[in-house]
Design a protein around this motif. Structure first.
Motif, PDB file in Angstrom:
ATOM      1  N   GLY A 102     -25.609 -37.302 -16.446  1.00 56.80           N
ATOM      2  CA  GLY A 102     -25.325 -36.408 -17.680  1.00 56.80           C
ATOM      3  C   GLY A 102     -23.947 -35.767 -17.641  1.00 56.80           C
ATOM      4  N   THR A 103     -23.140 -35.921 -18.489  1.00 52.84           N
ATOM      5  CA  THR A 103     -21.804 -35.203 -18.498  1.00 52.84           C
ATOM      6  C   THR A 103     -21.762 -34.735 -19.756  1.00 52.84           C
ATOM      7  OG1 THR A 103     -20.687 -37.206 -18.909  1.00 52.84           O
ATOM      8  CG2 THR A 103     -20.911 -36.639 -16.799  1.00 52.84           C
ATOM      9  N   GLY A 104     -22.657 -34.167 -20.358  1.00 52.30           N
ATOM     10  CA  GLY A 104     -22.748 -33.345 -21.671  1.00 52.30           C
ATOM     11  C   GLY A 104     -22.463 -31.838 -21.583  1.00 52.30           C
ATOM     12  N   THR A 105     -22.915 -31.179 -22.404  1.00 51.45           N
ATOM     13  CA  THR A 105     -22.636 -29.790 -22.482  1.00 51.45           C
ATOM     14  C   THR A 105     -23.098 -29.352 -21.049  1.00 51.45           C
ATOM     15  OG1 THR A 105     -23.197 -29.956 -24.663  1.00 51.45           O
ATOM     16  CG2 THR A 105     -23.324 -27.594 -23.996  1.00 51.45           C
ATOM     17  N   VAL A 106     -24.298 -29.332 -20.791  1.00 51.34           N
ATOM     18  CA  VAL A 106     -24.745 -28.807 -19.484  1.00 51.34           C
ATOM     19  C   VAL A 106     -24.026 -29.308 -18.271  1.00 51.34           C
ATOM     20  CG1 VAL A 106     -26.837 -28.402 -18.120  1.00 51.34           C
ATOM     21  CG2 VAL A 106     -26.834 -28.106 -20.514  1.00 51.34           C
ATOM     22  N   GLY A 107     -23.872 -30.776 -18.212  1.00 53.85           N
ATOM     23  CA  GLY A 107     -23.600 -31.398 -17.003  1.00 53.85           C
ATOM     24  C   GLY A 107     -22.045 -31.010 -16.781  1.00 53.85           C
ATOM     25  N   ASN A 115     -23.196 -41.373 -17.014  1.00 51.11           N
ATOM     26  CA  ASN A 115     -23.582 -41.137 -18.467  1.00 51.11           C
ATOM     27  C   ASN A 115     -24.140 -42.207 -18.830  1.00 51.11           C
ATOM     28  OD1 ASN A 115     -21.195 -42.241 -19.350  1.00 51.11           O
ATOM     29  ND2 ASN A 115     -20.164 -40.275 -19.515  1.00 51.11           N
ATOM     30  N   THR A 116     -24.323 -42.462 -20.339  1.00 48.59           N
ATOM     31  CA  THR A 116     -24.852 -43.824 -20.735  1.00 48.59           C
ATOM     32  C   THR A 116     -23.598 -44.748 -20.884  1.00 48.59           C
ATOM     33  OG1 THR A 116     -24.256 -43.486 -23.175  1.00 48.59           O
ATOM     34  CG2 THR A 116     -26.425 -42.585 -22.228  1.00 48.59           C
ATOM     35  N   ARG A 117     -22.448 -44.357 -20.629  1.00 48.67           N
ATOM     36  CA  ARG A 117     -21.423 -45.266 -20.851  1.00 48.67           C
ATOM     37  C   ARG A 117     -20.773 -45.697 -19.220  1.00 48.67           C
ATOM     38  NH1 ARG A 117     -18.257 -41.465 -22.755  1.00 48.67           N
ATOM     39  NH2 ARG A 117     -19.924 -39.778 -22.629  1.00 48.67           N
ATOM     40  N   THR A 118     -20.748 -44.845 -18.433  1.00 49.08           N
ATOM     41  CA  THR A 118     -20.010 -45.220 -17.237  1.00 49.08           C
ATOM     42  C   THR A 118     -20.627 -44.562 -15.871  1.00 49.08           C
ATOM     43  OG1 THR A 118     -17.856 -45.275 -16.149  1.00 49.08           O
ATOM     44  CG2 THR A 118     -18.285 -43.514 -17.413  1.00 49.08           C
ATOM     45  N   ALA A 153     -29.156 -33.716 -15.758  1.00 46.75           N
ATOM     46  CA  ALA A 153     -28.801 -33.022 -16.746  1.00 46.75           C
ATOM     47  C   ALA A 153     -28.590 -33.862 -18.057  1.00 46.75           C
ATOM     48  CB  ALA A 153     -27.307 -32.246 -16.526  1.00 46.75           C
ATOM     49  N   THR A 154     -29.686 -34.855 -18.295  1.00 45.99           N
ATOM     50  CA  THR A 154     -29.713 -35.514 -19.416  1.00 45.99           C
ATOM     51  C   THR A 154     -31.103 -34.935 -20.222  1.00 45.99           C
ATOM     52  OG1 THR A 154     -31.178 -37.159 -18.564  1.00 45.99           O
ATOM     53  CG2 THR A 154     -29.015 -37.458 -18.243  1.00 45.99           C
ATOM     54  N   ALA A 155     -31.281 -35.629 -21.218  1.00 50.85           N
ATOM     55  CA  ALA A 155     -32.783 -35.567 -21.750  1.00 50.85           C
ATOM     56  C   ALA A 155     -33.377 -36.779 -22.281  1.00 50.85           C
ATOM     57  CB  ALA A 155     -32.677 -34.936 -23.235  1.00 50.85           C
ATOM     58  N   ARG A 166     -22.526 -24.698 -30.589  1.00 43.82           N
ATOM     59  CA  ARG A 166     -22.489 -23.626 -29.264  1.00 43.82           C
ATOM     60  C   ARG A 166     -23.227 -24.195 -28.084  1.00 43.82           C
ATOM     61  NH1 ARG A 166     -22.295 -17.706 -30.738  1.00 43.82           N
ATOM     62  NH2 ARG A 166     -21.075 -17.525 -32.716  1.00 43.82           N
ATOM     63  N   GLY A 167     -23.996 -25.130 -28.112  1.00 43.68           N
ATOM     64  CA  GLY A 167     -24.463 -25.727 -26.889  1.00 43.68           C
ATOM     65  C   GLY A 167     -26.003 -24.989 -26.784  1.00 43.68           C
ATOM     66  N   TYR A 168     -26.488 -24.427 -27.775  1.00 40.73           N
ATOM     67  CA  TYR A 168     -27.750 -23.739 -27.695  1.00 40.73           C
ATOM     68  C   TYR A 168     -29.010 -24.577 -27.927  1.00 40.73           C
ATOM     69  CZ  TYR A 168     -25.018 -19.387 -28.190  1.00 40.73           C
ATOM     70  OH  TYR A 168     -24.212 -18.229 -28.084  1.00 40.73           O
ATOM     71  N   THR A 169     -29.058 -25.752 -28.584  1.00 36.36           N
ATOM     72  CA  THR A 169     -30.073 -26.522 -28.963  1.00 36.36           C
ATOM     73  C   THR A 169     -29.945 -27.698 -27.834  1.00 36.36           C
ATOM     74  OG1 THR A 169     -28.820 -28.099 -30.244  1.00 36.36           O
ATOM     75  CG2 THR A 169     -29.593 -26.238 -31.509  1.00 36.36           C
ATOM     76  N   GLU A 170     -31.269 -28.633 -28.313  1.00 36.11           N
ATOM     77  CA  GLU A 170     -31.456 -29.799 -27.492  1.00 36.11           C
ATOM     78  C   GLU A 170     -30.327 -30.659 -28.036  1.00 36.11           C
ATOM     79  OE1 GLU A 170     -34.086 -30.754 -25.044  1.00 36.11           O
ATOM     80  OE2 GLU A 170     -33.427 -28.596 -24.906  1.00 36.11           O
ATOM     81  N   PRO A 171     -30.148 -31.746 -27.245  1.00 32.48           N
ATOM     82  CA  PRO A 171     -29.110 -32.796 -27.500  1.00 32.48           C
ATOM     83  C   PRO A 171     -29.427 -33.322 -28.970  1.00 32.48           C
ATOM     84  CG  PRO A 171     -29.757 -33.330 -25.462  1.00 32.48           C
ATOM     85  CD  PRO A 171     -30.455 -32.148 -25.799  1.00 32.48           C
ATOM     86  N   ALA A 174     -30.850 -19.600 -23.319  1.00 33.90           N
ATOM     87  CA  ALA A 174     -30.113 -20.970 -23.826  1.00 33.90           C
ATOM     88  C   ALA A 174     -28.520 -20.953 -23.516  1.00 33.90           C
ATOM     89  CB  ALA A 174     -30.431 -21.277 -25.097  1.00 33.90           C
ATOM     90  N   GLY A 175     -27.943 -22.182 -23.585  1.00 36.39           N
ATOM     91  CA  GLY A 175     -26.522 -22.220 -23.134  1.00 36.39           C
ATOM     92  C   GLY A 175     -26.113 -22.817 -22.000  1.00 36.39           C
ATOM     93  N   ALA A 176     -24.718 -23.290 -21.972  1.00 39.26           N
ATOM     94  CA  ALA A 176     -24.321 -24.101 -20.924  1.00 39.26           C
ATOM     95  C   ALA A 176     -24.154 -23.384 -19.742  1.00 39.26           C
ATOM     96  CB  ALA A 176     -23.104 -24.999 -21.273  1.00 39.26           C
TER      97      ALA A 176
END
Ligand SMILES: NC(=O)c1ccc[n+]([C@@H]2O[C@H](COP(=O)([O-])OP(=O)(O)OC[C@H]3O[C@@H](n4cnc5c(N)ncnc54)[C@H](OP(=O)(O)O)[C@@H]3O)[C@@H](O)[C@H]2O)c1
Length: 338
Positions: free
Chosen positions: A18-23, A48-51, A88-90, A197-202, A314-316
């Motif tokens: 997972g390389t999104g907000t948290v990753g 991540n899902t792509r690479t 760091a994925t959901a 702001r990165g507070y919510t779930e994906p 909450a938050g990254a």
């Protein structure tokens, strides 16, 4: 006489899923970590899902072609030494792999609530795999984004305490939305801002439906020693169309609207629910601001007045810090025993 330099310890190898907000925040924190000779950390691969990117090793090339990018990153950890998978994925599919990785001798550190906050059978599989294999499961980031909630519950239980009740504002994103929504903008706009702001779930629908809070309450209840199945928790969804009226009702009543999760243990009977409540100003859960989580714990020693834990939930930044805390705890534990 000059001291003989100690040999540098082999680095603890990490695969980041997972390389999104948290990753991304975790990767930055890891790079900023001043490499201590006693606990060197090496990010071996990230997916991540792509690479899948492998850093400075060719092991991933030997991974079976059919496996996904996440499993390729895990494969790049190789064998032997201290190896940690950071989830760091959901992803449900990856949460289902946690027990298998633990069984294979890999430690798991996770921000995903889907492992311990999912079906009871998955929770049991994780606990028995880590017990059998002697591996560790870092879950500080799953509830309260690193606040000492799970740690406190476990310490109390280890001291022989029974947990009688837990009540909490467990969703930093919902706390932020309820504090900010003043009718000046449509509720959906505030949800979009919380997401940005990165507070919510994906998927912010997981916050609004109450599912995210259900999982957090399940994780807390299970850590408190209660075998709670998912469907025991009654969850009220937060309906955007009704929000203005609910906030106005709370204002007229002189209270504060909050999304509260409660676990009550009466002998063998467990009551677990989550939903909107109008809290009186003196209520221990009625304080705090922005994305704060607030949790009250009643146990044998804190019967009348609960133990209160409050802070940003909450938050990254805080979530990534909690992941690194767990990684360091595992790395230091391994250094002590090697
Ligand atoms: N945000 C917070 O405040 C907070 C607090 C505590 C816990 N958490 C938890 O942290 C986790 C991540 O949240 P986030 O906000 O960072 O989400 P996000 O920004 O949507 O990032 C999710 C990442 O996971 C990757 N991913 C999904 N399925 C995958 C799979 N099967 N294999 C490999 N990679 C996969 C995605 O890949 P792509 O980039 O290819 O889409 C993406 O990089 C969630 O479980 C969340 O509940 C978040």
């Amino acid at each position: 006489m000059s001291a003989v330099p100690r040999p540098r310890a082999a680095p603890v190898r990490i695969a980041l899923l997972g390389t999104g907000t948290v990753g991304t925040a975790f990767r930055e924190r890891l790079h900023a970590w001043r490499d201590e000779p006693r606990t060197p950390l090496a990010l071996v691969a990230e997916a991540n899902t792509r690479t899948c990117r492998v850093h400075g090793a060719a092991t991933a090339a030997r991974a079976p072609v059919a496996v996904g990018f996440a499993e390729r990153a895990v494969h790049a950890l190789g064998s032997g030494g201290t190896r940690i998978v950071v989830d760091a994925t959901a992803s449900e599919a990856l949460a289902e792999c946690h027990a298998g990785w633990l069984e294979r001798g890999l430690h798991v550190v996770t921000a995903s609530k889907l492992g311990q906050g999912g079906p009871w059978s998955r929770w049991e599989a994780i606990v028995s795999a880590r017990t059998r294999a002697g591996t560790r499961y870092g879950d500080s980031a799953t509830v309260g984004a690193g606040l000492p909630l799970l740690r406190s519950l476990r310490d109390l239980r280890a001291a022989g305490e029974r947990i009688h009740a837990i009540a909490g504002v467990l969703s930093g994103s919902l706390a932020w939305l309820l504090a900010r929504h003043d009718g000046s903008r449509p509720f959906a706009d505030w949800v979009g801002e919380a997401h940005a702001r990165g507070y919510t779930e994906p998927d912010p629908g997981q916050d609004l439906s109450g599912e995210d809070v259900r999982r957090k309450l399940l994780i807390l209840a299970r850590a408190a020693g209660h075998a709670l199945a998912c469907d025991i928790v009654q969850v009220e969804p937060l309906l955007p169309a009704a929000m203005a009226a609910r906030l106005e009702e709370a204002r007229i009543a002189g209270g504060r609207l909050a999304y509260v999760a409660r676990l009550q243990c009466d002998g063998d009977r467990l009551l677990a629910r989550a939903g909107l409540e109008c809290l009186a100003p003196g209520d221990p859960l009625a304080h705090g601001g922005e994305t704060d989580n607030r949790v009250a714990i009643w146990c044998d020693r804190y019967r009348e007045r609960p133990l209160l834990i409050q802070g940003p939930g909450a938050g990254a930044g805080v979530t990534a810090a909690a992941l690194l805390d767990d990684v360091l705890a595992i790395a230091r534990g391994a250094a002590l025993t090697s």
